[in-house]
Design a protein around this motif. Structure first.
Motif, short mmCIF file in Angstrom:
data_model
loop_
_atom_site.label_atom_id
_atom_site.label_comp_id
_atom_site.label_asym_id
_atom_site.label_seq_id
_atom_site.Cartn_x
_atom_site.Cartn_y
_atom_site.Cartn_z
N MET A 1 1.00 -1.43 0.26
CA MET A 1 -0.05 0.01 -0.39
C MET A 1 1.21 1.47 0.37
O MET A 1 1.98 0.99 0.56
CB MET A 1 -1.16 -0.08 1.00
N PHE A 2 0.60 2.63 -1.06
CA PHE A 2 1.66 3.33 -0.64
C PHE A 2 0.21 4.39 -1.13
O PHE A 2 -0.34 3.85 -2.63
CB PHE A 2 2.22 3.56 -1.96
N GLU A 3 0.10 5.55 -0.74
CA GLU A 3 -0.38 6.48 -0.92
C GLU A 3 -1.68 5.84 -1.25
O GLU A 3 -2.43 6.68 -2.61
CB GLU A 3 -1.10 7.76 -2.68
N GLY A 4 -2.52 5.23 -0.82
CA GLY A 4 -4.23 4.28 -1.06
C GLY A 4 -4.01 3.36 -2.20
O GLY A 4 -5.31 2.97 -2.55
N ARG A 5 -3.37 2.66 -2.77
CA ARG A 5 -3.44 2.21 -3.93
C ARG A 5 -2.43 0.41 -3.32
O ARG A 5 -1.44 1.41 -3.04
CB ARG A 5 -2.86 3.12 -4.75
N ASP A 6 -2.67 -0.09 -4.07
CA ASP A 6 -2.39 -1.09 -3.79
C ASP A 6 -0.91 -1.46 -5.09
O ASP A 6 -1.68 -2.01 -6.05
CB ASP A 6 -2.92 -2.61 -4.01
N ILE A 7 0.53 -0.70 -4.82
CA ILE A 7 1.38 -1.14 -5.63
C ILE A 7 1.16 -3.13 -6.66
O ILE A 7 1.80 -2.33 -8.32
CB ILE A 7 2.84 -0.77 -5.54
N ALA A 8 0.88 -3.73 -5.84
CA ALA A 8 1.21 -5.23 -7.04
C ALA A 8 0.14 -4.98 -7.61
O ALA A 8 0.31 -6.31 -8.50
CB ALA A 8 1.12 -6.39 -5.89
N GLN A 9 -1.24 -3.84 -7.66
CA GLN A 9 -2.25 -4.25 -8.41
C GLN A 9 -1.71 -3.45 -9.59
O GLN A 9 -3.00 -3.86 -10.91
CB GLN A 9 -3.40 -4.65 -7.67
N LEU A 10 -1.25 -2.14 -9.76
CA LEU A 10 -0.97 -0.84 -11.38
C LEU A 10 -0.40 -2.25 -12.35
O LEU A 10 0.36 -2.50 -12.30
CB LEU A 10 -0.14 0.03 -10.19
N ASP B 1 3.45 6.30 -12.45
CA ASP B 1 3.59 7.68 -11.28
C ASP B 1 4.27 7.70 -10.23
O ASP B 1 5.01 8.30 -9.26
CB ASP B 1 1.86 7.61 -11.44
N VAL B 2 4.23 6.00 -9.40
CA VAL B 2 4.65 5.75 -8.98
C VAL B 2 6.54 5.73 -8.76
O VAL B 2 7.19 6.48 -7.59
CB VAL B 2 4.39 3.86 -8.53
N ARG B 3 6.59 5.56 -9.94
CA ARG B 3 8.11 5.91 -9.92
C ARG B 3 8.75 7.58 -9.70
O ARG B 3 10.04 7.63 -9.66
CB ARG B 3 8.41 4.71 -11.41
N LYS B 4 7.90 7.76 -10.08
CA LYS B 4 8.52 9.51 -9.95
C LYS B 4 8.36 9.43 -8.12
O LYS B 4 8.95 10.89 -8.10
CB LYS B 4 7.05 10.64 -10.50
N LYS B 5 7.77 9.20 -7.76
CA LYS B 5 7.77 9.33 -6.15
C LYS B 5 8.29 7.97 -5.47
O LYS B 5 8.54 8.87 -4.10
CB LYS B 5 6.23 9.13 -5.84
N ILE B 6 9.13 6.92 -5.78
CA ILE B 6 9.52 5.80 -5.04
C ILE B 6 11.30 6.10 -6.75
O ILE B 6 10.92 5.83 -7.32
CB ILE B 6 8.83 5.03 -4.87
N LEU C 1 14.35 13.80 -8.62
CA LEU C 1 12.39 14.50 -9.13
C LEU C 1 11.42 14.87 -7.40
O LEU C 1 10.52 14.76 -7.52
CB LEU C 1 11.69 12.82 -9.85
N GLU C 2 12.60 14.37 -7.13
CA GLU C 2 11.28 15.09 -4.96
C GLU C 2 10.96 13.93 -4.36
O GLU C 2 10.06 14.31 -3.84
CB GLU C 2 12.01 16.37 -4.77
N PRO C 3 11.58 12.73 -4.79
CA PRO C 3 10.14 11.46 -4.09
C PRO C 3 10.19 11.55 -3.00
O PRO C 3 10.62 11.99 -2.48
CB PRO C 3 11.40 10.29 -4.59
N LYS C 4 9.58 10.66 -2.38
CA LYS C 4 8.55 10.88 -1.19
C LYS C 4 9.50 9.59 -0.49
O LYS C 4 9.89 9.66 0.70
CB LYS C 4 7.01 10.18 -1.08
N ILE C 5 9.64 8.56 -1.33
CA ILE C 5 10.07 7.68 -0.51
C ILE C 5 12.30 7.45 -1.60
O ILE C 5 11.82 7.63 -2.35
CB ILE C 5 9.81 6.53 -0.48
#
Ligand SMILES: Nc1ncnc2c1ncn2[C@@H]1O[C@H](COP(=O)(O)OP(=O)(O)O)[C@@H](O)[C@H]1O
Ligand SMILES: [Mg+2]
Length: 251
Positions: A64-73, A80-85, A159-163
């Motif tokens: 779970m990351f930002e309300g979504r399950d990365i495993a299902q994306l 979008d996830v890779r910009k943030k991680i 890109l100033e990721p969150k993680i």
């Protein structure tokens, strides 16, 4: 460190053919913390990091990351996830034929609408941060291993990721360059916008220098996870043997 969970891996199972790598991996990453992830080689540390940016699909479990399950994306959402991680790869993974500047510009060109002027300014700022001011036009091959790792880290955070995920960033570095990289990790943590980071390493003394918490991956599960102080003081014989470097099963 606020302690709020920003990423949560729960019940992850992953096999490659008959080889069971993850057999129920669960842990949370807290806002603002550096979580060190220890484990012998081949225990599945890199597969955990790769799963967090959707490069591996778990057989079961949720991320779970930002309300979504990365495993299902799907791939579009994973962009979008890779910009943030941000991912600092095990081998630096710079483009050999591109200058330092072009390596750093790449994520900005791919993922932002910044003007050339702003891109140059951001690159200059990053080079200053990593102590490589003026290296814009150099090719990776003309940099030392330590410098390449710092450029790799800069590219992952531009890109100033969150993680930020660091995969064995100090492997192969001498003590001086290890120290520099650890200082850079701490600096990124202080200057970033409440980043969380996962620091995969074999290098237990380095992890103890920078980590807020430590997790130990063993037999496909997180065997222990606690603050660095509590891990050091743990009465668990396996944890004690592991941090003393005596636990070599699966290493
Ligand atoms: N794409 C793959 N195909 C088959 N086996 C893999 C793949 N990726 C990893 N493995 C296996 O999974 C195990 C864990 O790998 P890895 O996460 O790279 O370990 P480490 O903890 O050293 O980072 C290893 O046995 C490795 O051989
Ligand atoms: Mg690995």
């Amino acid at each position: 460190m606020s302690g709020e969970t920003i990423l949560s891996m729960q019940g992850i199972h992953k096999s490659f053919g008959p080889k069971k790598v993850h057999q129920g991996v669960s842990f949370d990453l807290h806002d603002g913390e550096i979580l060190a992830l220890f484990g012998g080689s081949g225990t599945g540390k890199s597969v955990i990091l790769r799963s967090l940016i959707g490069l591996e699909k778990p057989d079961a479990g949720i991320i779970m990351f930002e309300g979504r399950d990365i495993a299902q994306l799907g791939e579009d959402d994973l962009i979008d996830v890779r910009k943030k991680i941000g991912y600092v790869f095990q081998n630096g993974a710079l483009f050999d034929s591109m200058t330092v500047e072009d390596n750093l510009a790449y994520p900005l060109i791919e993922h932002t609408d910044l003007t050339n002027e702003k891109i140059h300014a951001r690159i200059a700022e990053m080079l200053d941060l990593i102590g490589l001011k003026g290296s814009e036009k150099l090719l990776p091959a003309s940099l030392s291993g330590g410098m390449q790792k710092r450029v790799g880290a800069a590219r992952a955070i531009i890109l100033e990721p969150k993680i930020i995920l660091y995969d064995e960033p100090t492997a192969g570095l001498d003590p001086f360059n290890t120290h520099r990289l650890l200082e850079l990790m701490k600096l990124i943590q202080r200057t970033g916008k409440k980043n969380g980071a996962i620091f995969v390493t074999h290098d237990i003394p380095s992890a103890f220098q920078v980590a807020d918490r430590v997790a130990i991956l063993y037999n496909g599960k997180i065997h222990a996870i606690d603050t660095t102080e509590n891990i050091k003081a743990s009465k668990d014989p396996f944890v004690q043997a592991f941090i003393a470097g005596e636990e070599t099963r699966g290493l």
